[in-house]
Design a protein around this motif. Structure first.
Motif, PDB file in Angstrom:
ATOM      1  N   GLY A 173      -8.272 -21.717  22.615  1.00  0.00           N
ATOM      2  CA  GLY A 173      -9.144 -20.733  21.959  1.00  0.00           C
ATOM      3  C   GLY A 173     -10.280 -20.249  22.820  1.00  0.00           C
ATOM      4  O   GLY A 173     -10.555 -19.056  22.885  1.00  0.00           O
ATOM      5  N   SER A 179      -3.546 -12.837  16.784  1.00  0.00           N
ATOM      6  CA  SER A 179      -4.227 -13.730  15.857  1.00  0.00           C
ATOM      7  C   SER A 179      -4.646 -15.045  16.509  1.00  0.00           C
ATOM      8  O   SER A 179      -5.427 -15.798  15.926  1.00  0.00           O
ATOM      9  CB  SER A 179      -3.312 -14.030  14.662  1.00  0.00           C
ATOM     10  OG  SER A 179      -2.124 -14.675  15.099  1.00  0.00           O
ATOM     11  N   LEU A 180      -4.138 -15.331  17.713  1.00  0.00           N
ATOM     12  CA  LEU A 180      -4.383 -16.632  18.325  1.00  0.00           C
ATOM     13  C   LEU A 180      -5.048 -16.564  19.697  1.00  0.00           C
ATOM     14  O   LEU A 180      -5.775 -17.476  20.068  1.00  0.00           O
ATOM     15  CB  LEU A 180      -3.043 -17.396  18.463  1.00  0.00           C
ATOM     16  CG  LEU A 180      -2.327 -17.726  17.152  1.00  0.00           C
ATOM     17  CD1 LEU A 180      -0.939 -18.295  17.446  1.00  0.00           C
ATOM     18  CD2 LEU A 180      -3.136 -18.702  16.325  1.00  0.00           C
ATOM     19  N   SER A 189      -0.772 -19.115  22.896  1.00  0.00           N
ATOM     20  CA  SER A 189      -1.895 -20.021  22.667  1.00  0.00           C
ATOM     21  C   SER A 189      -1.511 -21.436  23.065  1.00  0.00           C
ATOM     22  O   SER A 189      -0.341 -21.825  23.033  1.00  0.00           O
ATOM     23  CB  SER A 189      -2.325 -19.988  21.199  1.00  0.00           C
ATOM     24  OG  SER A 189      -1.274 -20.438  20.366  1.00  0.00           O
ATOM     25  N   ALA A 222      -3.534 -27.693  22.204  1.00  0.00           N
ATOM     26  CA  ALA A 222      -4.476 -27.862  21.096  1.00  0.00           C
ATOM     27  C   ALA A 222      -4.891 -29.308  20.904  1.00  0.00           C
ATOM     28  O   ALA A 222      -6.054 -29.600  20.613  1.00  0.00           O
ATOM     29  CB  ALA A 222      -3.855 -27.318  19.808  1.00  0.00           C
ATOM     30  N   HIS A 230       0.804 -30.766  13.897  1.00  0.00           N
ATOM     31  CA  HIS A 230       0.568 -29.330  13.986  1.00  0.00           C
ATOM     32  C   HIS A 230       1.120 -28.656  12.724  1.00  0.00           C
ATOM     33  O   HIS A 230       2.021 -29.182  12.065  1.00  0.00           O
ATOM     34  CB  HIS A 230       1.259 -28.736  15.208  1.00  0.00           C
ATOM     35  CG  HIS A 230       0.708 -29.203  16.512  1.00  0.00           C
ATOM     36  ND1 HIS A 230       0.895 -30.490  16.990  1.00  0.00           N
ATOM     37  CD2 HIS A 230      -0.032 -28.564  17.456  1.00  0.00           C
ATOM     38  CE1 HIS A 230       0.299 -30.612  18.157  1.00  0.00           C
ATOM     39  NE2 HIS A 230      -0.266 -29.458  18.466  1.00  0.00           N
ATOM     40  N   PHE A 248      -9.731 -24.745  14.835  1.00  0.00           N
ATOM     41  CA  PHE A 248     -10.278 -23.795  15.806  1.00  0.00           C
ATOM     42  C   PHE A 248     -10.919 -24.516  16.992  1.00  0.00           C
ATOM     43  O   PHE A 248     -12.024 -24.190  17.425  1.00  0.00           O
ATOM     44  CB  PHE A 248     -11.290 -22.860  15.151  1.00  0.00           C
ATOM     45  CG  PHE A 248     -10.766 -22.178  13.916  1.00  0.00           C
ATOM     46  CD1 PHE A 248      -9.821 -21.173  14.018  1.00  0.00           C
ATOM     47  CD2 PHE A 248     -11.189 -22.564  12.648  1.00  0.00           C
ATOM     48  CE1 PHE A 248      -9.318 -20.555  12.881  1.00  0.00           C
ATOM     49  CE2 PHE A 248     -10.691 -21.953  11.506  1.00  0.00           C
ATOM     50  CZ  PHE A 248      -9.746 -20.934  11.622  1.00  0.00           C
ATOM     51  N   ARG A 290      -5.583 -23.188   8.275  1.00  0.00           N
ATOM     52  CA  ARG A 290      -4.761 -22.815   9.426  1.00  0.00           C
ATOM     53  C   ARG A 290      -5.456 -23.190  10.726  1.00  0.00           C
ATOM     54  O   ARG A 290      -6.617 -23.590  10.736  1.00  0.00           O
ATOM     55  CB  ARG A 290      -4.483 -21.307   9.422  1.00  0.00           C
ATOM     56  CG  ARG A 290      -5.727 -20.447   9.583  1.00  0.00           C
ATOM     57  CD  ARG A 290      -5.441 -18.967   9.421  1.00  0.00           C
ATOM     58  NE  ARG A 290      -6.637 -18.154   9.620  1.00  0.00           N
ATOM     59  CZ  ARG A 290      -7.023 -17.657  10.784  1.00  0.00           C
ATOM     60  NH1 ARG A 290      -6.299 -17.903  11.871  1.00  0.00           N
ATOM     61  NH2 ARG A 290      -8.112 -16.921  10.884  1.00  0.00           N
ATOM     62  N   THR A 291      -4.724 -23.030  11.822  1.00  0.00           N
ATOM     63  CA  THR A 291      -5.237 -23.241  13.177  1.00  0.00           C
ATOM     64  C   THR A 291      -5.959 -24.579  13.297  1.00  0.00           C
ATOM     65  O   THR A 291      -7.104 -24.651  13.747  1.00  0.00           O
ATOM     66  CB  THR A 291      -6.175 -22.084  13.611  1.00  0.00           C
ATOM     67  OG1 THR A 291      -5.628 -20.834  13.152  1.00  0.00           O
ATOM     68  CG2 THR A 291      -6.284 -22.030  15.124  1.00  0.00           C
TER      69      THR A 291
END
Length: 247
Positions: free
Chosen positions: A11, A35-36, A81, A112, A164, A192, A219-220
């Motif tokens: 991010g 969106s990512l 991402s 992530a 995830h 995030f 989400r995320t």
């Protein structure tokens, strides 16, 4: 011409690798998930680059963009991402590029789960406590999981789990893991990760789903469950031990 599948990181725009940033600055075509992928990264593209947001494109249309660029002799930065080796959907793209004879390369990125560990200030592998990390997800509305990869089966290992695409189903995940990890097992949710709006929740397996509901996270995010999250009393690693022979 080459399609570069570039890991854009979790991010933060400055968590892309030097190699990824260098390629991004030279490719005349860039496909990205709007969106990512942070918009700041697109500022590194050449001023006249063709920018294609793939957020609403299906696989056929994405493949067509890549094949068209190949025919025009243009390199493509295909931004994903995190890291393209995990839950990135690059495998089906590469399969189609193979069939079309279009060359490609993968450029690693920061995943992530690594950004989440940094946000928590934790090493996920701790001597004598836990040395295994399992990256997985829940199926639900996504592609079905293979046999033997359900949470009940994976949970029997007792290894640290990183889930995830599961935060919407935190209650279900907790129910499946409780018999194997226990209600007091440390758990965390990071949403995030590395972004300005990053959210970090810490607690136990019994209470983490309620924290998710109160925070409104949908989400995320990744859910992390395992004893290493709160490990304090453990033996020092052999890596830096004074008893280890050093030549």
């Amino acid at each position: 011409m080459t399609v570069y599948f570039i890991g854009a990181g979790p991010g933060a725009a400055d968590l892309i690798t030097v190699r990824g940033a260098r390629l991004l600055a030279t490719c005349p075509v860039c496909l990205y998930a709007g969106s990512l992928v942070p918009r700041e990264l697109l500022e590194s593209c050449p001023p006249d680059a063709r920018l294609v947001d793939t957020q609403k494109l299906d696989l056929d249309r994405i493949t067509a963009e890549l094949v068209d660029a190949d025919r025009a002799g243009q390199d493509v930065a295909r931004l994903h991402s995190g890291d393209p080796s995990v839950f990135s959907a690059v495998a089906e793209q590469m399969r189609r590029l193979d069939a079309a004879g279009v060359p490609y390369e993968m450029v690693p990125g920061v995943p992530a789960f690594a950004a989440a560990a940094a946000a928590l200030g934790r090493e996920l592998t701790v001597p004598t406590v836990g040395q295994t990390v399992i990256l997985t997800r829940l199926a639900r509305q996504a592609t079905a999981m293979p046999d033997g990869e359900d949470l009940a089966t994976l949970g029997r290992s007792g290894a640290l789990l990183v889930l995830h695409l599961a935060v919407r189903y935190a209650d279900e995940a907790v129910a499946e893991l409780l018999p194997h990890y226990g209600a007091d097992c440390p758990a965390a949710v990071v949403a995030f990760a590395s972004r300005p709006d990053e959210v970090v929740l810490r607690g136990t397996l019994a209470g983490i789903a309620e924290q998710v509901r109160r925070a409104g996270i949908t989400r995320t995010a990744v859910i992390i469950v395992g004893r290493t999250l709160a490990a304090a009393e453990f033996r020092d690693s052999h890596l830096y031990s004074s008893e280890r022979a050093r030549d």
